[in-house]
Motif scaffolding. Structure first.
Motif, PDB file in Angstrom:
ATOM      1  N   ARG A 108     -10.113  -0.152  -1.968  1.00  0.00           N
ATOM      2  CA  ARG A 108     -11.170   0.235  -1.017  1.00  0.00           C
ATOM      3  C   ARG A 108     -12.539   0.075  -1.668  1.00  0.00           C
ATOM      4  N   GLN A 109     -12.649   0.514  -2.919  1.00  0.00           N
ATOM      5  CA  GLN A 109     -13.927   0.412  -3.616  1.00  0.00           C
ATOM      6  C   GLN A 109     -14.286  -1.025  -3.979  1.00  0.00           C
TER       7      GLN A 109
ATOM      8  N   ASP B 263      -4.697   2.011  -3.664  1.00  0.00           N
ATOM      9  CA  ASP B 263      -5.341   1.895  -2.347  1.00  0.00           C
ATOM     10  C   ASP B 263      -6.834   2.226  -2.451  1.00  0.00           C
ATOM     11  N   GLU B 264      -7.146   3.288  -3.201  1.00  0.00           N
ATOM     12  CA  GLU B 264      -8.545   3.701  -3.354  1.00  0.00           C
ATOM     13  C   GLU B 264      -9.323   2.684  -4.198  1.00  0.00           C
TER      14      GLU B 264
ATOM     15  N   ASP C  59      -2.664  -3.470   5.608  1.00  0.00           N
ATOM     16  CA  ASP C  59      -3.462  -2.239   5.675  1.00  0.00           C
ATOM     17  C   ASP C  59      -3.861  -1.904   7.112  1.00  0.00           C
TER      18      ASP C  59
ATOM     19  N   SER D 260      -8.870  -5.710   1.323  1.00  0.00           N
ATOM     20  CA  SER D 260      -7.823  -5.198   2.215  1.00  0.00           C
ATOM     21  C   SER D 260      -6.873  -6.340   2.570  1.00  0.00           C
TER      22      SER D 260
ATOM     23  N   ASN E 283       0.849  -1.198   0.000  1.00  0.00           N
ATOM     24  CA  ASN E 283       0.000   0.000   0.000  1.00  0.00           C
ATOM     25  C   ASN E 283       0.882   1.245   0.000  1.00  0.00           C
TER      26      ASN E 283
END
Length: 335
Positions: A324-325, A320-321, A333, A329, A103
């Motif tokens: 997340r969507q 990372d984004e 993280d 993870s 990450n």
């Protein structure tokens, strides 16, 4: 000028291909002096195959070797951080395979350590150093296709039977392994500009890692990158850059390009033949990345102007984004 003295952390597939690529460069410029594996016998086998003088059964021994100037870190993804930090603390320059970290936080930790120690650190996004990629950037700078409005890239191949690709604790998942190439391509074309918004959609494997994903990066002025990756099937594996005055196309293997088509005119960039069988397509192209590292070191640089620390941090913040969507993870993280 003395040769750049390489050490290799891991006796895996990428290390093999990098060593083969190194042999296509002048020996007075590049020397493989040591290799380390957690299994000494494996390191010894690689040393014999690739004419490397020293083989170690631990990474700590490699870090202590005074002959090693720069280390190529080719271990699996979750071990990039501890391995890279080990070599940085030992005062070695580091070329760490992509993804540099699991990450953005890990990337920042490595960058901070390298800056404090005063050593060179670069993420091994080898795609950026191919002559075809250099030509693409040159064409964009010259304004040949006008203002870039839409970037497209897709990367897909059947990988669901490979443990490294699907096991979460091994850093598996399509984005970190192959989707990263699509994202970095868009970041390169848009010259490290931060997207205004990120939209991601995809599917997770039974193991919890991502197997398919599509990413839209929206930039200011109505400019967009549309990216797709999958571990379920083969995709065209092409890329294109569409501007107000024309289009640049990479017909195949866009992450290791040997052909560029600019407004319909094709140009080839052939690679030197390998001395051994390769694990990955066009892997002798790793030579361009290796030579770039040498040139950076000769100039006393601590980061690459082509794949800078900021480039790596942006790349990983986008991923990372996306994760997340997608609802993905990793244990890293949580730290």
């Amino acid at each position: 000028m003395a040769p750049t003295r390489w050490g290799f952390c891991s006796a895996g597939k990428i290390s093999h291909d990098f060593l083969v690529a190194l042999k296509t460069l002048p020996p007075e410029d590049h020397q493989a002096v040591a290799i380390a594996s957690r299994e000494l016998s494996r390191a010894q086998k690689y040393a014999q195959t690739h004419d490397i003088g020293k083989a170690y059964g631990s990474y700590a021994e490699l870090a202590r070797d005074p002959d090693v100037e720069v280390v190529h870190v080719g271990v699996i993804h979750p071990f990039h951080l501890p391995s890279t930090l080990l070599f940085i603390q030992a005062g070695k320059h580091v070329l760490c395979e992509k993804p540099m970290g699991m990450n953005a936080a890990e990337v920042k930790a490595m960058v901070r350590a390298a800056q404090e120690k005063g050593v060179f650190l670069m993420e091994g996004v080898w795609s950026r150093f191919f002559p075809a990629s250099e030509k693409l950037r040159s064409v964009l700078r010259q304004g040949t296709v006008g203002e870039v409005m839409v970037v497209h890239a897709d990367f897909g191949g059947p990988q669901l039977t490979i443990p490294r690709c699907i096991e979460k604790e091994l850093g598996g998942g399509g984005l970190l392994d192959i989707g990263i190439y699509c994202v970095q391509f868009a970041c390169m074309v848009f010259e490290g500009e931060k997207p205004e918004s990120i939209v991601a959609s995809g599917f997770l494997h039974d193991t919890g890692v991502d197997k398919t994903g599509s990413i839209i990066l929206n930039f200011s002025g109505g400019r967009q990158a549309a990216l797709t990756y999958t571990m379920t099937t083969r995709l065209p594996n092409t890329a294109s850059v569409s501007g107000t005055k024309g289009i640049i196309q990479i017909p195949g293997f866009f992450w290791c390009p040997v052909q560029l088509v600019v407004n319909g005119k094709s140009e080839d960039f052939p690679l030197p033949p390998p001395s051994h069988q390769l694990h990955y397509s066009n892997s002798t192209g790793l030579r361009y990345e290796a030579e770039h590292v040498r040139q950076c070191l000769l100039q006393g640089l601590k980061e690459s102007p082509v794949m800078s620390h900021a480039d790596s941090e942006l790349l990983h913040s986008i991923m990372d984004e996306v994760r997340r969507q997608l609802g993905l993870s990793y244990a890293q993280d949580q730290t």
